[in-house]
Enzyme design. Sequence first.
Site, PDB file in Angstrom:
ATOM      1  N   GLU A 363       0.967  -1.243   0.064  1.00 49.08           N
ATOM      2  CA  GLU A 363      -0.073  -0.017   0.007  1.00 49.08           C
ATOM      3  C   GLU A 363       0.650   1.364  -0.090  1.00 49.08           C
ATOM      4  O   GLU A 363       0.562   2.371   0.648  1.00 49.08           O
ATOM      5  CB  GLU A 363      -1.125  -0.010   1.092  1.00 49.08           C
ATOM      6  CG  GLU A 363      -1.785  -1.137   1.022  1.00 49.08           C
ATOM      7  CD  GLU A 363      -3.444  -1.187   1.868  1.00 49.08           C
ATOM      8  OE1 GLU A 363      -3.655   0.114   1.724  1.00 49.08           O
ATOM      9  OE2 GLU A 363      -3.815  -2.064   2.248  1.00 49.08           O
TER      10      GLU A 363
HETATM   11  N1  CAA Z   1      -6.628  11.320  -4.101  1.00 47.99           N
HETATM   12  C1  CAA Z   1      -7.554  11.768  -5.058  1.00 47.99           C
HETATM   13  N2  CAA Z   1      -6.821  11.921  -6.355  1.00 47.99           N
HETATM   14  C2  CAA Z   1      -5.526  11.823  -6.294  1.00 47.99           C
HETATM   15  C3  CAA Z   1      -4.761  11.477  -5.058  1.00 47.99           C
HETATM   16  C4  CAA Z   1      -5.608  11.175  -3.852  1.00 47.99           C
HETATM   17  N3  CAA Z   1      -5.108  10.637  -2.798  1.00 47.99           N
HETATM   18  N4  CAA Z   1      -3.328  11.359  -5.288  1.00 47.99           N
HETATM   19  C5  CAA Z   1      -3.295  11.889  -6.513  1.00 47.99           C
HETATM   20  N5  CAA Z   1      -4.503  12.208  -7.054  1.00 47.99           N
HETATM   21  C6  CAA Z   1      -4.593  12.524  -8.419  1.00 47.99           C
HETATM   22  C7  CAA Z   1      -3.755  13.906  -8.554  1.00 47.99           C
HETATM   23  O1  CAA Z   1      -4.865  15.084  -8.210  1.00 47.99           O
HETATM   24  C8  CAA Z   1      -3.729  14.058 -10.175  1.00 47.99           C
HETATM   25  O2  CAA Z   1      -4.788  14.506 -10.653  1.00 47.99           O
HETATM   26  P1  CAA Z   1      -4.840  15.330 -12.119  1.00 47.99           P
HETATM   27  O3  CAA Z   1      -4.042  14.487 -13.027  1.00 47.99           O
HETATM   28  O4  CAA Z   1      -6.335  15.615 -12.292  1.00 47.99           O
HETATM   29  O5  CAA Z   1      -4.049  16.560 -11.703  1.00 47.99           O
HETATM   30  C9  CAA Z   1      -3.459  12.573 -10.508  1.00 47.99           C
HETATM   31  O6  CAA Z   1      -4.276  11.837  -9.386  1.00 47.99           O
HETATM   32  C10 CAA Z   1      -2.247  12.236 -10.577  1.00 47.99           C
HETATM   33  O7  CAA Z   1      -1.378  12.593  -9.257  1.00 47.99           O
HETATM   34  P2  CAA Z   1       0.174  12.632  -9.252  1.00 47.99           P
HETATM   35  O8  CAA Z   1       0.759  13.267 -10.610  1.00 47.99           O
HETATM   36  O9  CAA Z   1       0.583  12.810  -8.012  1.00 47.99           O
HETATM   37  O10 CAA Z   1       0.548  10.897  -9.668  1.00 47.99           O
HETATM   38  P3  CAA Z   1       1.790  10.142  -9.741  1.00 47.99           P
HETATM   39  O11 CAA Z   1       1.819   9.238 -10.983  1.00 47.99           O
HETATM   40  O12 CAA Z   1       2.840  11.000  -9.544  1.00 47.99           O
HETATM   41  O13 CAA Z   1       1.554   9.058  -8.449  1.00 47.99           O
HETATM   42  C11 CAA Z   1       2.106   8.367  -6.261  1.00 47.99           C
HETATM   43  C12 CAA Z   1       1.348   9.279  -7.230  1.00 47.99           C
HETATM   44  C13 CAA Z   1       1.581   8.915  -4.833  1.00 47.99           C
HETATM   45  C14 CAA Z   1       3.372   8.184  -6.281  1.00 47.99           C
HETATM   46  C15 CAA Z   1       0.925   7.029  -6.564  1.00 47.99           C
HETATM   47  O14 CAA Z   1       1.392   6.526  -7.629  1.00 47.99           O
HETATM   48  C16 CAA Z   1       1.124   5.935  -5.675  1.00 47.99           C
HETATM   49  O15 CAA Z   1       0.331   6.131  -4.665  1.00 47.99           O
HETATM   50  N6  CAA Z   1       1.975   5.063  -5.830  1.00 47.99           N
HETATM   51  C17 CAA Z   1       2.100   3.624  -4.953  1.00 47.99           C
HETATM   52  C18 CAA Z   1       1.046   2.784  -5.338  1.00 47.99           C
HETATM   53  C19 CAA Z   1       0.694   1.921  -3.869  1.00 47.99           C
HETATM   54  O16 CAA Z   1       0.453   2.297  -2.821  1.00 47.99           O
HETATM   55  N7  CAA Z   1       0.417   0.594  -4.571  1.00 47.99           N
HETATM   56  C20 CAA Z   1       0.073  -0.125  -3.596  1.00 47.99           C
HETATM   57  C21 CAA Z   1      -0.720  -1.364  -4.305  1.00 47.99           C
HETATM   58  S1  CAA Z   1      -2.001  -2.124  -3.249  1.00 47.99           S
HETATM   59  C22 CAA Z   1      -1.419  -2.986  -2.075  1.00 47.99           C
HETATM   60  O17 CAA Z   1      -0.185  -3.112  -2.017  1.00 47.99           O
HETATM   61  C23 CAA Z   1      -2.340  -4.212  -1.709  1.00 47.99           C
HETATM   62  C24 CAA Z   1      -2.154  -5.415  -1.907  1.00 47.99           C
HETATM   63  O18 CAA Z   1      -2.985  -6.199  -1.884  1.00 47.99           O
HETATM   64  C25 CAA Z   1      -0.864  -6.013  -1.733  1.00 47.99           C
END
Ligand code: CAA
Length: 380
Positions: A363
């Site tokens: 996550e």
């Molecule tokens: N809520 C709503 N919208 C959001 C948001 C949030 N928390 N975070 C980003 N956004 C929106 C932004 O506002 C933006 O919108 P616009 O394009 O309209 O401007 C868009 O999303 C893109 O935002 P970013 O440019 O910040 O996105 P990014 O590509 O740079 O990525 C990141 C951001 C935080 C690194 C994200 O990719 C991330 O959280 N990565 C980690 C993923 C993760 O946690 N994976 C876990 C998988 S699930 C798991 O592990 C469970 C299992 O079963 C094992």
Amino acid sequence: MDFQLTERQKEFINVVKEFAEKEVAPIAEEIDRNYRFPEELVGRMAELGIMGVAFPKEYGGMGLDYISYAYMLEEICSVSPAVGTISAAHNSLCCWPIYHFGTEEQKMKYLPDLLKGKKIGAFGLTEPNAGSDAAGQQTRAYEDNGYYVLDGAKCFITNGGYADVFVVMAMTDKSKGNHGISAFIVEKGDPGFSIGKTEDKMGIHASSTTELIFTNCRIPKDRLLGNEGEGFKVAMQTLDGGRIGVAAQALGVASGAFKVTKEYIKTGTRYGMSLAKSQYIQFQMADMATKIRAARLLILEAAERKDKDLPMGLNSSMAKLFAAETAMEMATKGMNIIGDTGCVSGSPIERFFRDAKITEIYEGTSEIQKIVISSKVLKD
Ligand code: CAA
């Protein structure tokens, strides 16, 4: 912040504590050793409401809140982080997005069975080339005669081998980047959907972690969750709340490691002196107890904000970052204090040591939490 618990919250947490002590703890080592998914405990969690804690009763939930959810996960994970993760992935990552983004028909179709624990949920976002870079989805979906057709694969999916309902992200329009990702509800048994390899993990052995494979997987069009192109938002908002769950899991690991270390210290001796009388050990215990308290406060703050529908992405990322680092630190310190007997396979501290690491990874890794935190802090 007001963390006084209501009578109802206390009652639920006491029930969970008793369940953890009497039913989970006695088999925690066995299910870990045998890599056994404890279906009987999932049934008991269902009976106790643990599979639908913070959801309204009208959909089959307990009608409680994220504060109760966080305490529930801490209690269970303090004896078996693997059992806690089954409930966390189900509640936060599958039930919540259906509850929040689903149509009334979708909610009525899926939530009653999920929240009553008759069905298990999972979340499919991660791919081999889309882990931290969640927007880099290669699984694609296109419309065809009233259906969506999904092609691709997901990996490291918690509950994968036992889940009935999956919230899955796929690219519906690559040209739109993250705005081209959509979320879908996929059911076990859908044509073209299968479970791939089961991972042999370092920790949380009793949880199921698998690949999901989509080969011309046809699902009815009404399985789209939210609007087309909103899937990235669905995933990010889901993870904002999910990270409270992982933080609470990490806190459970930290509390469990602290408890076994304290028991060892209270009875152990070195050079003829009680370990508890050593000031070096006393200072270690003081640091450990303080960090555990700090982690709990960060988690409760994030949970309270979620319950009040306030923005909490910053809070949940801080809670997860700090709690996961605390879990690693507690397990490492505990292992160092207990020493050679702690290193023996099957000792509680050895299990906590192996189970702690994943909380820094899934996550969103600790580095991802720092990206989220710094981007919000720098905006102010
Ligand atoms: N809520 C709503 N919208 C959001 C948001 C949030 N928390 N975070 C980003 N956004 C929106 C932004 O506002 C933006 O919108 P616009 O394009 O309209 O401007 C868009 O999303 C893109 O935002 P970013 O440019 O910040 O996105 P990014 O590509 O740079 O990525 C990141 C951001 C935080 C690194 C994200 O990719 C991330 O959280 N990565 C980690 C993923 C993760 O946690 N994976 C876990 C998988 S699930 C798991 O592990 C469970 C299992 O079963 C094992």
